[in-house]
Design a protein around this motif. Structure first.
Motif, mmCIF file in Angstrom:
data_model
loop_
_atom_site.group_PDB
_atom_site.id
_atom_site.type_symbol
_atom_site.label_atom_id
_atom_site.label_comp_id
_atom_site.label_asym_id
_atom_site.label_seq_id
_atom_site.Cartn_x
_atom_site.Cartn_y
_atom_site.Cartn_z
ATOM 1 N N ARG A 165 0.839 -1.213 0.000
ATOM 2 C CA ARG A 165 0.000 0.000 0.000
ATOM 3 C C ARG A 165 0.865 1.250 0.000
ATOM 4 N N GLU A 203 1.075 4.074 -3.123
ATOM 5 C CA GLU A 203 0.667 5.451 -2.880
ATOM 6 C C GLU A 203 1.826 6.441 -2.983
ATOM 7 N N LEU A 224 -6.162 -0.225 -1.241
ATOM 8 C CA LEU A 224 -5.534 0.937 -0.599
ATOM 9 C C LEU A 224 -6.357 1.426 0.595
ATOM 10 N N ASN A 234 5.603 4.465 -7.656
ATOM 11 C CA ASN A 234 4.516 3.510 -7.931
ATOM 12 C C ASN A 234 4.480 3.042 -9.387
ATOM 13 N N GLN A 249 -8.399 0.457 -5.461
ATOM 14 C CA GLN A 249 -8.954 1.421 -4.500
ATOM 15 C C GLN A 249 -9.300 0.725 -3.179
#
Lengths: 122, 323
Positions: free
Chosen positions: A24, A28, B305, A33, B302
């Motif tokens: 993650r 981000e 995350l 990325n 999405q």
């Protein structure tokens, strides 16, 4: 023989917990990325898991040659030291979040650091 | 170059070419749909060697042991003799029991089985017409005492199969149905877990089925369903879902339209974006995503995350057949 870093950190269960948190952070981070944005998230996650297993000194089959070949296309995309530094940053932050003791984080970071030249094709 | 032998005919296998493409290039009739190893409609059986491992991914152990493999995923590196499995091994003939339009584009097709049919809502079946044309559709209902299943058939411009079902197929006409497949369905192991379902278009079929199934099995955790389309006319089962949400306090339903027209009856925006804006954290949630492949892959990221574990995300992108 003393217990390996991998076992002291918590083995496979610890790696599984760490790897999603790490992935993650990487997804981000606009600096890096694009290097991780593969089509298939499961495949990407499996690669992160292999990386963590290696960093923790766990069972892995990586050789320097594999590292070079696996990352050669990323080097062509511009992968350099700054990106490797960013990954190291997230590795440390992930372990801190999971309350891994500092001395074990330092050991893992040193192992991962050892792959820098192969990953960057130097 | 290795060869593949089928019905006494031997063909060469060029590198990196799938058995399916080799057979199709040679003009051999073989059913197929997705070409991605998902729908299993190009199932073949090896009569001599064990098929390459990658060509058996997703098959049941019993099928693997019998030498079944997926032609679209098989690139042989040694000679193989294969046959098309007999029709009865794969399909059962079922009568069309009902046809009803859910909106201007989506047909609810009801199929009535004579024998009990073991499946879970959200799995898909392959339908095969008499001439061999095959397509995959998700099952929109949990098992019922009358042994019927319901499928939502969206009419596609130029779609041979969907137009045939919409315009020509008659009630009582027989159609071949495969065994149910896929892993996108409700698991009753954690009844208090939060569930998130995001669908576009006829991707509602499996998710409406999964939601109905979850409630029938006593799911008590919150369930959020977001259904999106460009225009209000693209949505369907809106009243039925609103009634479900009214009857079950743990069910929350959000019909979403993304085409820009404001309508107080609907949320304005894409279903996946509204879901992300509505829910603050998806840690420990189970997530189901069905619909347009781009929406599915975007929302998967999405949701991940937002804290959902990848292992808890179930997807079923439309299998649009390469024409």
């Amino acid at each position: 023989m003393s217990e390996s870093l991998y076992d002291r950190i918590g083995g496979e269960a610890a790696v599984s917990a760490a790897v999603e948190t790490f992935y993650r952070k990487v997804l981000e981070d606009y600096r890096i990325n694009r290097f991780f944005d593969g089509k298939d998230m499961e495949t990407q996650l499996a690669k992160q898991k292999a990386f963590f297993t290696m960093a923790f000194g766990g069972p892995n089959n990586y050789t320097g040659k594999d590292m070079r070949e696996a990352h050669a296309h990323l080097v062509k995309m511009g992968l350099d030291d700054s990106h490797f530094d960013a990954v190291m940053e997230h590795l440390g932050a992930t372990m801190q979040e999971l309350n891994v003791p500092n001395e074990l984080i330092a050991e893992a970071a040193a192992i991962a650091e050892g792959a820098r030249h192969d990953v960057l094709g130097k | 170059m290795p060869t593949i032998t089928i019905n006494g005919q031997t063909l060469h296998c060029p590198p990196q070419t799938s058995v399916l493409d080799i057979l199709l290039n040679a003009g051999i009739a073989i059913s197929y749909a997705c070409k991605k190893g998902t729908c299993h409609s190009c199932l073949l059986k090896s009569l001599d060697i064990a098929p390459p491992p990658g060509s058996q991914t997703g098959l049941k152990d019993t099928q693997k042991a019998q030498g079944y493999f997926l032609a679209c995923q098989c690139r042989p590196d040694e000679n193989m003799v294969v046959q098309v499995p007999s029709h009865q091994d794969i399909y059962v003939d079922v009568a069309i029991a009902g046809k009803k339009m859910l909106n201007s584009q989506i047909l609810e097709l009801t199929l009535g089985f004579e024998q009990p049919f073991d499946f879970k809502a959200g799995q898909f079946v392959n339908l095969q017409r008499g001439d061999g044309l095959t397509r995959s559709y998700s099952i929109a209902n949990p098992p019922r005492p009358d042994n019927t299943i319901q499928l939502h058939i969206r009419r596609l411009a130029g779609g041979k199969f969907s137009n045939w079902l919409h315009n020509e197929a008659q009630i009582g006409e027989k159609i071949s149905v495969s065994k149910p497949q896929g892993t996108c369905y409700y698991l009753p192991d954690r009844p208090q877990q939060s569930l998130l379902m995001v669908a576009t278009g006829s991707g509602l079929a499996p998710l409406a089925g999964i939601l109905t199934d979850a409630l029938a099995q006593g799911h008590t955790g919150p369930a959020y369903l977001f259904h999106g389309s460009r225009e209000a006319e693209g949505l369907y089962l809106v009243e039925a879902m609103r009634e479900l949400a009214a009857a079950y306090p743990n069910v929350n339903y959000f019909p979403c339209i993304s085409g820009g027209t404001e309508n107080p009856q609907y949320c304005s925006g894409r279903a996946n974006d509204i879901a992300i804006a509505t829910l603050s954290n998806l840690k420990n949630w189970r997530v189901y995503i069905c619909g347009h492949p781009e929406m599915v892959s975007q929302f998967k990221k999405q949701a991940f995350l937002k804290g959902a574990s990848l292992a808890d995300i179930y997807t079923d992108p439309f299998l649009l057949s390469p024409s």
